[in-house]
Scaffold this motif. Sequence first.
Motif, mmCIF file in Angstrom:
data_model
loop_
_atom_site.group_PDB
_atom_site.id
_atom_site.type_symbol
_atom_site.label_atom_id
_atom_site.label_comp_id
_atom_site.label_asym_id
_atom_site.label_seq_id
_atom_site.Cartn_x
_atom_site.Cartn_y
_atom_site.Cartn_z
ATOM 1 N N MET A 29 0.868 -1.270 0.243
ATOM 2 C CA MET A 29 0.421 0.016 0.252
ATOM 3 C C MET A 29 1.240 1.106 -0.301
ATOM 4 S SD MET A 29 -2.915 -1.080 2.256
ATOM 5 C CE MET A 29 -3.778 0.776 2.545
ATOM 6 N N GLY A 30 0.448 1.869 -0.795
ATOM 7 C CA GLY A 30 1.272 3.252 -0.631
ATOM 8 C C GLY A 30 0.709 4.741 -1.867
ATOM 9 N N MET A 31 0.718 5.232 -2.776
ATOM 10 C CA MET A 31 0.360 5.959 -3.434
ATOM 11 C C MET A 31 -0.537 4.819 -4.487
ATOM 12 S SD MET A 31 0.194 9.586 -3.774
ATOM 13 C CE MET A 31 0.593 9.645 -5.057
ATOM 14 N N ASP A 32 0.466 3.525 -4.785
ATOM 15 C CA ASP A 32 -0.116 2.437 -5.538
ATOM 16 C C ASP A 32 -0.794 1.285 -4.513
ATOM 17 O OD1 ASP A 32 -0.235 4.344 -8.304
ATOM 18 O OD2 ASP A 32 1.981 3.008 -7.902
ATOM 19 N N MET A 45 -0.352 -3.882 -9.822
ATOM 20 C CA MET A 45 -0.476 -2.578 -9.279
ATOM 21 C C MET A 45 -1.383 -1.773 -9.329
ATOM 22 S SD MET A 45 2.722 -0.096 -8.118
ATOM 23 C CE MET A 45 3.689 -1.159 -6.736
ATOM 24 N N LEU A 46 -2.155 -1.022 -8.761
ATOM 25 C CA LEU A 46 -3.244 -0.464 -9.120
ATOM 26 C C LEU A 46 -3.177 1.391 -8.332
ATOM 27 C CD1 LEU A 46 -6.176 -2.153 -9.367
ATOM 28 C CD2 LEU A 46 -5.246 -1.800 -10.672
ATOM 29 N N PRO A 47 -2.839 2.069 -9.615
ATOM 30 C CA PRO A 47 -3.158 3.240 -8.086
ATOM 31 C C PRO A 47 -4.575 3.607 -7.127
ATOM 32 C CG PRO A 47 -3.725 4.081 -11.035
ATOM 33 C CD PRO A 47 -3.738 2.694 -10.551
ATOM 34 N N ARG A 48 -4.402 3.797 -6.389
ATOM 35 C CA ARG A 48 -5.375 3.481 -4.984
ATOM 36 C C ARG A 48 -6.555 4.136 -5.679
ATOM 37 N NH1 ARG A 48 -5.113 3.976 0.646
ATOM 38 N NH2 ARG A 48 -3.679 4.232 0.674
ATOM 39 N N LYS A 49 -7.241 5.195 -6.478
ATOM 40 C CA LYS A 49 -8.545 5.347 -7.082
ATOM 41 C C LYS A 49 -9.112 4.909 -7.817
ATOM 42 C CE LYS A 49 -10.600 9.496 -8.920
ATOM 43 N NZ LYS A 49 -10.342 11.060 -9.545
ATOM 44 N N GLU A 50 -8.188 4.077 -8.910
ATOM 45 C CA GLU A 50 -8.899 3.098 -9.563
ATOM 46 C C GLU A 50 -9.685 1.988 -8.594
ATOM 47 O OE1 GLU A 50 -7.123 0.547 -13.311
ATOM 48 O OE2 GLU A 50 -6.035 2.671 -12.842
#
Length: 62
Positions: A29-32, A45-50
């Motif tokens: 967990m992080g920005m992605d 790996m996905l961006p947090r918003k997606e």
Amino acid sequence: MGEQFELHSVVEMKKPHPCGVNKWQIIRMGMDIRIKCLGCSHSVMLPRKEFSKKMKRIIDTD
């Protein structure tokens, strides 16, 4: 959103993985956010918003 997921949580996504399993474990967990399929161990790996848009529900929090 209000749903709180954390590291090592098992989540269900809206669409199943091509291997047929719809359970994923959060492994970073992080920005992605990196999630691992519990069927074939493939990681994505996905961006947090997606990730928040594609997640259906939290199954288990460890």
